[in-house]
Design a protein around this motif. Structure first.
Motif, PDB file in Angstrom:
ATOM      1  N   VAL A  74      -7.647  19.190  43.919  1.00  0.00           N
ATOM      2  CA  VAL A  74      -7.249  18.798  42.570  1.00  0.00           C
ATOM      3  C   VAL A  74      -8.130  19.573  41.597  1.00  0.00           C
ATOM      4  N   VAL A  75      -7.635  19.761  40.384  1.00  0.00           N
ATOM      5  CA  VAL A  75      -8.375  20.481  39.348  1.00  0.00           C
ATOM      6  C   VAL A  75      -8.994  19.464  38.407  1.00  0.00           C
ATOM      7  N   SER A  76     -10.282  19.598  38.156  1.00  0.00           N
ATOM      8  CA  SER A  76     -11.011  18.661  37.304  1.00  0.00           C
ATOM      9  C   SER A  76     -11.549  19.382  36.079  1.00  0.00           C
ATOM     10  N   GLN A  77     -11.573  18.675  34.949  1.00  0.00           N
ATOM     11  CA  GLN A  77     -12.175  19.185  33.708  1.00  0.00           C
ATOM     12  C   GLN A  77     -13.181  18.161  33.198  1.00  0.00           C
ATOM     13  N   PRO A  78     -14.329  18.056  33.870  1.00  0.00           N
ATOM     14  CA  PRO A  78     -15.305  17.025  33.498  1.00  0.00           C
ATOM     15  C   PRO A  78     -16.021  17.350  32.199  1.00  0.00           C
ATOM     16  N   GLU A  79     -16.656  16.328  31.637  1.00  0.00           N
ATOM     17  CA  GLU A  79     -17.448  16.519  30.433  1.00  0.00           C
ATOM     18  C   GLU A  79     -18.612  17.459  30.735  1.00  0.00           C
ATOM     19  N   GLY A  80     -18.841  18.405  29.858  1.00  0.00           N
ATOM     20  CA  GLY A  80     -19.899  19.379  30.062  1.00  0.00           C
ATOM     21  C   GLY A  80     -19.425  20.678  30.668  1.00  0.00           C
ATOM     22  N   ALA A  81     -18.193  20.706  31.155  1.00  0.00           N
ATOM     23  CA  ALA A  81     -17.627  21.933  31.713  1.00  0.00           C
ATOM     24  C   ALA A  81     -17.131  22.827  30.572  1.00  0.00           C
ATOM     25  N   PRO A  82     -16.971  24.127  30.808  1.00  0.00           N
ATOM     26  CA  PRO A  82     -16.481  25.018  29.749  1.00  0.00           C
ATOM     27  C   PRO A  82     -15.094  24.614  29.261  1.00  0.00           C
ATOM     28  N   ALA A  83     -14.843  24.852  27.980  1.00  0.00           N
ATOM     29  CA  ALA A  83     -13.499  24.644  27.439  1.00  0.00           C
ATOM     30  C   ALA A  83     -12.604  25.776  27.936  1.00  0.00           C
ATOM     31  N   VAL A  84     -11.519  25.411  28.601  1.00  0.00           N
ATOM     32  CA  VAL A  84     -10.651  26.393  29.239  1.00  0.00           C
ATOM     33  C   VAL A  84      -9.258  26.287  28.637  1.00  0.00           C
ATOM     34  N   ALA A  85      -8.624  27.428  28.413  1.00  0.00           N
ATOM     35  CA  ALA A  85      -7.257  27.439  27.890  1.00  0.00           C
ATOM     36  C   ALA A  85      -6.342  26.617  28.792  1.00  0.00           C
ATOM     37  N   SER A  86      -5.513  25.785  28.187  1.00  0.00           N
ATOM     38  CA  SER A  86      -4.648  24.880  28.962  1.00  0.00           C
ATOM     39  C   SER A  86      -3.722  25.656  29.892  1.00  0.00           C
ATOM     40  N   GLY A  87      -3.342  26.881  29.504  1.00  0.00           N
ATOM     41  CA  GLY A  87      -2.449  27.664  30.354  1.00  0.00           C
ATOM     42  C   GLY A  87      -3.090  27.985  31.692  1.00  0.00           C
ATOM     43  N   LEU A  88      -4.371  28.347  31.698  1.00  0.00           N
ATOM     44  CA  LEU A  88      -5.071  28.649  32.948  1.00  0.00           C
ATOM     45  C   LEU A  88      -5.196  27.395  33.806  1.00  0.00           C
ATOM     46  N   VAL A  89      -5.551  26.288  33.166  1.00  0.00           N
ATOM     47  CA  VAL A  89      -5.718  25.025  33.906  1.00  0.00           C
ATOM     48  C   VAL A  89      -4.393  24.601  34.530  1.00  0.00           C
ATOM     49  N   ASN A  90      -3.329  24.654  33.751  1.00  0.00           N
ATOM     50  CA  ASN A  90      -2.030  24.184  34.246  1.00  0.00           C
ATOM     51  C   ASN A  90      -1.497  25.071  35.370  1.00  0.00           C
ATOM     52  N   ARG A  91      -1.739  26.381  35.275  1.00  0.00           N
ATOM     53  CA  ARG A  91      -1.263  27.284  36.347  1.00  0.00           C
ATOM     54  C   ARG A  91      -2.020  27.033  37.645  1.00  0.00           C
ATOM     55  N   LEU A  92      -3.329  26.744  37.553  1.00  0.00           N
ATOM     56  CA  LEU A  92      -4.083  26.420  38.759  1.00  0.00           C
ATOM     57  C   LEU A  92      -3.656  25.064  39.302  1.00  0.00           C
ATOM     58  N   LYS A  93      -3.431  24.106  38.419  1.00  0.00           N
ATOM     59  CA  LYS A  93      -2.963  22.787  38.855  1.00  0.00           C
ATOM     60  C   LYS A  93      -1.619  22.879  39.565  1.00  0.00           C
ATOM     61  N   ALA A  94      -0.765  23.783  39.116  1.00  0.00           N
ATOM     62  CA  ALA A  94       0.566  23.911  39.717  1.00  0.00           C
ATOM     63  C   ALA A  94       0.502  24.441  41.144  1.00  0.00           C
ATOM     64  N   LEU A  95      -0.546  25.212  41.471  1.00  0.00           N
ATOM     65  CA  LEU A  95      -0.665  25.771  42.820  1.00  0.00           C
ATOM     66  C   LEU A  95      -1.223  24.757  43.820  1.00  0.00           C
ATOM     67  N   CYS A  96      -2.022  23.821  43.345  1.00  0.00           N
ATOM     68  CA  CYS A  96      -2.711  22.897  44.264  1.00  0.00           C
ATOM     69  C   CYS A  96      -1.776  21.966  45.041  1.00  0.00           C
ATOM     70  N   PRO A  97      -0.757  21.362  44.406  1.00  0.00           N
ATOM     71  CA  PRO A  97       0.077  20.405  45.157  1.00  0.00           C
ATOM     72  C   PRO A  97       1.153  21.037  46.034  1.00  0.00           C
ATOM     73  N   LEU A  98       1.201  22.363  46.121  1.00  0.00           N
ATOM     74  CA  LEU A  98       2.209  22.980  46.981  1.00  0.00           C
ATOM     75  C   LEU A  98       2.026  22.494  48.416  1.00  0.00           C
ATOM     76  N   PRO A  99       3.108  22.317  49.166  1.00  0.00           N
ATOM     77  CA  PRO A  99       2.994  21.839  50.547  1.00  0.00           C
ATOM     78  C   PRO A  99       2.106  22.750  51.391  1.00  0.00           C
ATOM     79  N   TYR A 100       1.411  22.136  52.346  1.00  0.00           N
ATOM     80  CA  TYR A 100       0.480  22.886  53.184  1.00  0.00           C
ATOM     81  C   TYR A 100       1.189  24.023  53.915  1.00  0.00           C
ATOM     82  N   GLU A 101       2.462  23.825  54.279  1.00  0.00           N
ATOM     83  CA  GLU A 101       3.209  24.865  54.996  1.00  0.00           C
ATOM     84  C   GLU A 101       3.295  26.145  54.177  1.00  0.00           C
TER      85      GLU A 101
END
Length: 318
Positions: A74-101
């Protein structure tokens, strides 16, 4: 909704106690689960995201692909982490839940979209790092929701990673992460002696390392293999995952420096190969139980103490 109004949603005393705990800032995971279920929320939305430690830098798209090919994340954006463009975060989040196969072969064949994404991440002066955190997950097929240890991806500034938080010179441009630098102090030894192991624990860990490590793997690949093996075998206990390789390395140093027959012998099938050894069950029992001590500035075992543990546990297998 105010806290007082929220209390009216929980007529049972036990449930109301959970709301009171949340209000007082002393909520446990059970309280978050109960309140979120009543309100129809994802319990993870009620958890304050904190930075996970330790974190493993994944500077290249091949590193990130290898991690995702072995682990759900899962992708986390905790307090104290760098501010990241939402586009980068969302694209990485989209790759994580893909099926293991779909992800299982990424270690050998990273997807082009992951390479393009990591180029943009690095261009922004960022780097993805991985660690372990606690999240609520849903068991299938019964749908039961429970807290579990999961792989967490976070964004860090490249300069903070490359200089190890400012400990190295700013001109450092390479990932020169050497062996652990912590001095082997009494406090360090107490921390690594705290986890309790059995021989079967270390056998399973050793087998997984040897099954997945390659003959041509470099130091970085071997390190990653040990990380994955520790996470898989001891996924509910990060202290064990961190301590297991320390104990196995202490065993290796003892075998290298001291004669340990009959507990450790050269393999009869491959007598000419120096690294091919037969380690007895009694030696694994001793490795699991022997106290780690300072041996020439490195964590190791006292030979006499280790040998006596071998003698003691050899009776189980005779």
């Amino acid at each position: 909704m105010s806290w007082d109004n929220l209390l009216f949603e929980f007529p049972l005393d036990d449930d109301a106690r959970h709301v009171a705990d949340l209000k007082a800032g002393r909520a446990c995971l059970d309280a978050i689960h109960v309140v979120s279920a009543e309100l129809g929320l994802d319990p993870n939305d009620l958890m304050v995201q904190q930075r996970v430690t330790p974190r493993v830098p994944l500077p290249h798209h091949t590193d990130l692909a290898l991690w995702l090919s072995r682990m759900d994340a899962v992708v986390s954006q905790p307090e104290g982490a760098p501010a990241v463009a939402s586009g980068l975060v969302n694209r990485l989040k989209a790759l994580c839940p893909l099926p293991y196969e779909k992800r299982r072969d990424w270690g050998d064949r990273p997807p082009s979209e992951l390479e393009a994404l990591n180029q943009e991440i690095r261009f922004a002066g960022l780097m993805v790092c991985a660690g372990m955190g606690t999240r609520f997950v849903q068991d299938l097929p019964n749908g039961r929701i429970r807290p579990a240890s999961v792989s967490v991806l976070e964004f860090d500034w490249q300069v903070d990673v490359l200089t190890q938080g400012g400990q190295l010179e700013p001109e450092n441009t390479f990932m020169t992460i050497g062996p652990e630098r912590d001095p082997v102090t009494p406090e360090w030894l107490a921390r690594f002696n705290k986890p309790r192991f059995t021989a079967s624990d270390l056998l399973r860990y050793s087998d997984m390392v040897h099954e997945t490590i390659g003959e041509d793997d470099d130091e970085k690949d071997r390190f990653m293999t040990k990380v994955f093996a520790g996470i898989k075998v001891f996924n509910r206990d990060p202290e064990k995952a961190h301590s297991a390789p320390v104990r196995m390395e202490a065993l290796s140093r003892l075998i290298k420096n001291e004669p340990m027959e009959p507990w450790v012998r050269k393999s009869r099938s491959k007598p000419d190969e120096e690294d091919t050894l037969m380690i007895s069950e009694a030696a694994f029992e001793a490795t699991a139980r022997c106290e780690l001590v300072d041996v020439a500035g490195k964590p190791g075992f006292d030979r006499q103490a280790f040998y006596m543990l071998c003698v003691k546990h050899a009776r189980k297998y005779s």
